[in-house]
Motif scaffolding. Sequence first.
Motif, PDB file in Angstrom:
ATOM      1  N   VAL A   1      -6.029  -1.484 -11.175  1.00  0.00           N
ATOM      2  CA  VAL A   1      -5.310  -2.194 -12.073  1.00  0.00           C
ATOM      3  C   VAL A   1      -4.161  -3.242 -11.650  1.00  0.00           C
ATOM      4  O   VAL A   1      -4.029  -4.150 -11.739  1.00  0.00           O
ATOM      5  CB  VAL A   1      -4.719  -1.516 -13.241  1.00  0.00           C
ATOM      6  N   VAL A   2      -3.482  -2.464 -10.488  1.00  0.00           N
ATOM      7  CA  VAL A   2      -2.326  -3.304  -9.940  1.00  0.00           C
ATOM      8  C   VAL A   2      -2.806  -4.505  -9.127  1.00  0.00           C
ATOM      9  O   VAL A   2      -2.176  -5.353  -9.264  1.00  0.00           O
ATOM     10  CB  VAL A   2      -1.349  -2.207  -9.034  1.00  0.00           C
ATOM     11  N   THR A   3      -4.028  -4.394  -8.424  1.00  0.00           N
ATOM     12  CA  THR A   3      -4.500  -5.363  -7.716  1.00  0.00           C
ATOM     13  C   THR A   3      -5.151  -6.588  -8.344  1.00  0.00           C
ATOM     14  O   THR A   3      -5.575  -7.417  -7.581  1.00  0.00           O
ATOM     15  CB  THR A   3      -5.392  -4.799  -6.560  1.00  0.00           C
ATOM     16  N   CYS A   4      -5.262  -6.360  -9.547  1.00  0.00           N
ATOM     17  CA  CYS A   4      -5.876  -7.539 -10.313  1.00  0.00           C
ATOM     18  C   CYS A   4      -5.177  -8.912 -10.160  1.00  0.00           C
ATOM     19  O   CYS A   4      -5.542  -9.883 -10.290  1.00  0.00           O
ATOM     20  CB  CYS A   4      -5.610  -7.090 -11.936  1.00  0.00           C
ATOM     21  N   ARG A   5      -3.829  -8.788  -9.858  1.00  0.00           N
ATOM     22  CA  ARG A   5      -2.963 -10.074  -9.660  1.00  0.00           C
ATOM     23  C   ARG A   5      -3.128 -10.588  -8.182  1.00  0.00           C
ATOM     24  O   ARG A   5      -2.589 -11.561  -7.955  1.00  0.00           O
ATOM     25  CB  ARG A   5      -1.418  -9.737  -9.991  1.00  0.00           C
ATOM     26  N   TYR A   6      -3.591  -9.683  -7.267  1.00  0.00           N
ATOM     27  CA  TYR A   6      -3.594 -10.054  -5.866  1.00  0.00           C
ATOM     28  C   TYR A   6      -5.124 -10.024  -5.364  1.00  0.00           C
ATOM     29  O   TYR A   6      -5.603  -8.708  -5.295  1.00  0.00           O
ATOM     30  CB  TYR A   6      -2.540  -8.985  -5.110  1.00  0.00           C
ATOM     31  N   TYR A   7      -5.627 -10.994  -5.342  1.00  0.00           N
ATOM     32  CA  TYR A   7      -7.028 -11.186  -5.134  1.00  0.00           C
ATOM     33  C   TYR A   7      -7.556 -10.511  -3.794  1.00  0.00           C
ATOM     34  O   TYR A   7      -8.620  -9.973  -3.731  1.00  0.00           O
ATOM     35  CB  TYR A   7      -7.322 -12.734  -4.933  1.00  0.00           C
ATOM     36  N   ARG A   8      -6.897 -11.057  -2.684  1.00  0.00           N
ATOM     37  CA  ARG A   8      -7.244 -10.313  -1.329  1.00  0.00           C
ATOM     38  C   ARG A   8      -6.861  -8.907  -1.075  1.00  0.00           C
ATOM     39  O   ARG A   8      -7.822  -8.128  -0.527  1.00  0.00           O
ATOM     40  CB  ARG A   8      -6.241 -11.199  -0.267  1.00  0.00           C
ATOM     41  N   ALA A   9      -6.054  -8.456  -1.789  1.00  0.00           N
ATOM     42  CA  ALA A   9      -5.886  -7.015  -2.116  1.00  0.00           C
ATOM     43  C   ALA A   9      -7.050  -6.292  -2.504  1.00  0.00           C
ATOM     44  O   ALA A   9      -7.513  -5.273  -2.371  1.00  0.00           O
ATOM     45  CB  ALA A   9      -4.511  -6.298  -2.419  1.00  0.00           C
ATOM     46  N   GLN A  10      -7.268  -7.024  -3.562  1.00  0.00           N
ATOM     47  CA  GLN A  10      -8.599  -6.325  -4.426  1.00  0.00           C
ATOM     48  C   GLN A  10      -9.754  -6.516  -4.019  1.00  0.00           C
ATOM     49  O   GLN A  10     -10.544  -5.680  -4.032  1.00  0.00           O
ATOM     50  CB  GLN A  10      -8.406  -7.149  -5.813  1.00  0.00           C
ATOM     51  N   ILE A  11     -10.109  -7.488  -2.981  1.00  0.00           N
ATOM     52  CA  ILE A  11     -11.240  -7.601  -2.324  1.00  0.00           C
ATOM     53  C   ILE A  11     -11.160  -6.180  -1.355  1.00  0.00           C
ATOM     54  O   ILE A  11     -12.383  -5.746  -1.048  1.00  0.00           O
ATOM     55  CB  ILE A  11     -11.426  -9.023  -1.460  1.00  0.00           C
TER      56      ILE A  11
ATOM     57  N   ASN B   1     -14.713   1.889 -10.943  1.00  0.00           N
ATOM     58  CA  ASN B   1     -13.857   1.257 -10.455  1.00  0.00           C
ATOM     59  C   ASN B   1     -14.147  -0.073  -9.856  1.00  0.00           C
ATOM     60  O   ASN B   1     -13.617  -1.210 -10.203  1.00  0.00           O
ATOM     61  CB  ASN B   1     -12.716   1.867  -9.364  1.00  0.00           C
ATOM     62  N   THR B   2     -15.322  -0.075  -9.037  1.00  0.00           N
ATOM     63  CA  THR B   2     -15.890  -1.194  -8.706  1.00  0.00           C
ATOM     64  C   THR B   2     -16.561  -2.231  -9.721  1.00  0.00           C
ATOM     65  O   THR B   2     -16.226  -3.610  -9.561  1.00  0.00           O
ATOM     66  CB  THR B   2     -16.915  -1.178  -7.577  1.00  0.00           C
TER      67      THR B   2
ATOM     68  N   MET C   1     -16.079  -6.960 -13.037  1.00  0.00           N
ATOM     69  CA  MET C   1     -15.880  -7.538 -14.318  1.00  0.00           C
ATOM     70  C   MET C   1     -14.394  -8.687 -14.372  1.00  0.00           C
ATOM     71  O   MET C   1     -14.457  -9.776 -14.934  1.00  0.00           O
ATOM     72  CB  MET C   1     -15.612  -6.444 -15.680  1.00  0.00           C
ATOM     73  N   VAL C   2     -13.490  -8.158 -13.722  1.00  0.00           N
ATOM     74  CA  VAL C   2     -12.271  -9.062 -13.552  1.00  0.00           C
ATOM     75  C   VAL C   2     -12.580 -10.370 -12.748  1.00  0.00           C
ATOM     76  O   VAL C   2     -12.127 -11.475 -13.336  1.00  0.00           O
ATOM     77  CB  VAL C   2     -11.222  -8.053 -12.961  1.00  0.00           C
TER      78      VAL C   2
END
Length: 152
Positions: free
Chosen positions: A54-64, A115-116, A121-122
């Motif tokens: 949820v937190v990394t939704c705003r940070y694309y590289r961290a989410q990758i 989670n993945t 989906m995001v």
Amino acid sequence: MTEQKAENITSIPIDGFSNLRITSIWTFLMSVQWSEPWLIGLLVFHAVCLCLTVVTCRYYRAQILHFLLMVILVYTAEYLNELAAMNWKSFSNFQYFDSKGMFISLVYSIPLLLNTVIIVMVWVYRTFSTMTELKTLQLKRKARREKREKND
């Protein structure tokens, strides 16, 4: 016929902890002793993973990075299952780790895969939003060009 039915019922395993006949995933999960410290730790791990998702939704590289880490963890589940099956006495009261990997799939891999899926989906939502914005800008630019050409 009733002898066959009785024979089939007796072939269904009975859990040693709760004395339930394991006939479905739900009864299997109910037969797990969830108060064991390592299972509580696993649940906390999954809660932290969900929070990071949820937190990394705003940070694309961290989410990758988070996505790739979870995929690697799911990939290693088979090896983790083998390791846990060999050493279960050192951290657990019961042998949960079967050769088919049902337990590790249910309590370890499926939550990580969910989670993945949320992350994918995001990403799809962001892609559609970007495409919509781009098309809107293209149509506005085209309308301005046509308006300028009419006025000239």
